[in-house]
Design an enzyme around this catalytic site. Structure first.
Site, PDB file in Angstrom:
ATOM      1  N   PRO A  52      -3.626  -3.402  -2.334  1.00  0.00           N
ATOM      2  CG  PRO A  52      -4.975  -2.366  -3.915  1.00  0.00           C
ATOM      3  CD  PRO A  52      -4.974  -3.490  -2.938  1.00  0.00           C
ATOM      4  CE  LYS A  53       2.578   1.875   2.696  1.00  0.00           C
ATOM      5  NZ  LYS A  53       2.034   3.263   2.667  1.00  0.00           N
ATOM      6  CD1 TRP A  54      -5.945   0.708   0.453  1.00  0.00           C
ATOM      7  CD2 TRP A  54      -6.389   1.937  -1.367  1.00  0.00           C
ATOM      8  NE1 TRP A  54      -6.654  -0.079  -0.422  1.00  0.00           N
ATOM      9  CE2 TRP A  54      -6.944   0.645  -1.545  1.00  0.00           C
ATOM     10  CE3 TRP A  54      -6.539   2.887  -2.377  1.00  0.00           C
ATOM     11  CZ2 TRP A  54      -7.632   0.281  -2.690  1.00  0.00           C
ATOM     12  CZ3 TRP A  54      -7.225   2.524  -3.525  1.00  0.00           C
ATOM     13  CH2 TRP A  54      -7.759   1.245  -3.672  1.00  0.00           C
ATOM     14  CG  ASP A  96       1.948   4.639  -0.950  1.00  0.00           C
ATOM     15  OD1 ASP A  96       1.358   3.564  -0.714  1.00  0.00           O
ATOM     16  OD2 ASP A  96       2.254   5.455  -0.060  1.00  0.00           O
TER      17      ASP A  96
END
Length: 315
Positions: A34-36, A179
């Site tokens: 995941p792109k935090w 995101d």
């Protein structure tokens, strides 16, 4: 110990691509995480001399004491960790809460109300040994060994080599403050300043660069916006009017350029990356109408902003 980065050139970076299909077939096979929606952070573990550094080399050690204490207590000296600083509220990652804390005159005072977490996705040094030349899969194994006994606020970012699961993450985690996705090749070394990794983002916002404000610098009324093109910031339009509370918060991030020429209605500022709504059409390389300001991204550098055509994402 690897040098503390003074700017983004000290970190491995990701290149934005249109869709998930553009992230496959990286060297050694692709893994996704995941792109935090947080702030990039390097933690240099050294017991009581532990340091936290932002992506531009800023010292965050005293600003986030709960993370500093956790790294000092749970991570062996001689370790350097790369990850994302986040604040979670109501079960989701809340970048606005993190930004309120980071921009406070006394960020540490908000620790009890807005506690931060450190989501680690890479280890670039272990036992004083530089791991950056090692392939990502080896660094990930080293990270999981280190993290076996960790407790909050430290955690590791989930990782998968299954493209179908990655697609579900992209779809299902959007409401939790994630995101997009970051893709890494299992055989890739950690190369500072390069964009070997890939990232896919949800097209809800566009990054642009604010170069001037209207109204008061302490409470901007609107922004003049630009895009970097061949090393120059080219004007592309302006934002719509910014509300009272958002303007006051934005004013804390704005730095006026002393001695810079300003017009009667606008004051030039140090270039500041901001997010605006992606629903505004473009015509002839400029915004067709004023864009809705969403938030400032002071942790990003203007050179990281890409042209909007590259922001069309999908699975």
């Amino acid at each position: 110990m690897p040098p503390t980065p003074e700017d983004a050139s000290g970190l491995a970076l990701a290149r934005l691509v249109p869709g998930l299909g553009d992230t496959v077939d990286l060297p050694g096979g692709t893994a996704w995480e995941p792109k935090w929606d947080g702030m990039r952070l390097l933690a240099l573990a050294d017991g009581p001399r532990t340091l936290l550094r932002s992506r531009h080399g800023g010292d965050l050690t005293r600003d986030f004491p709960e993370v500093t204490r956790a790294v000092a207590a749970q991570v062996p000296a001689g370790t350097v960790l790369d990850g994302e600083l986040v604040v979670r509220r109501s079960g989701r990652v809340d970048y606005g809460a993190l930004q309120r804390r980071a921009s406070s005159a006394d960020p540490a005072a908000l620790a009890a109300h807005l506690p931060a977490g450190f989501v680690v996705f890479d280890v670039i040094q272990r036992a004083h040994v530089d791991l950056r030349p090692r392939p990502f899969i080896e660094r990930r194994i080293a990270l999981e060994e280190l993290a076996a006994g960790w407790a909050e606020p430290l955690s590791t970012s989930p990782l998968t080599g299954d493209v179908d699961l990655a697609a579900r993450w992209f779809r299902d985690l959007a409401g939790l403050g994630v995101d997009g996705l970051v893709a890494k090749g299992l055989d890739q070394p950690y190369r500072p300043g390069t964009r070997d990794w890939r990232k896919v983002k949800h097209r809800t916002a566009v990054d642009l660069v604010a170069t001037a404000v209207t109204g008061s610098v302490a409470q901007p009324g609107a922004l003049l916006l630009a895009l970097p093109v061949d090393g120059e910031l080219v004007p592309v339009g302006r934002s719509a009017s910014i509300g009272l509370s958002a303007g006051i918060a934005l004013g804390r991030q704005v730095v006026p350029l002393g001695g810079a020429p300003s017009s009667a209605i606008a004051t030039r500022i140090a270039p500041l990356v901001v997010e605006v709504s992606a629903d505004v059409p473009w015509s002839g390389g400029v915004l067709a109408r004023p864009a809705q300001f969403l938030r400032a991204r002071p942790e990003l550098h203007p050179v990281e902003v890409v042209e909007p055509d590259a922001l069309l994402v999908g699975c």
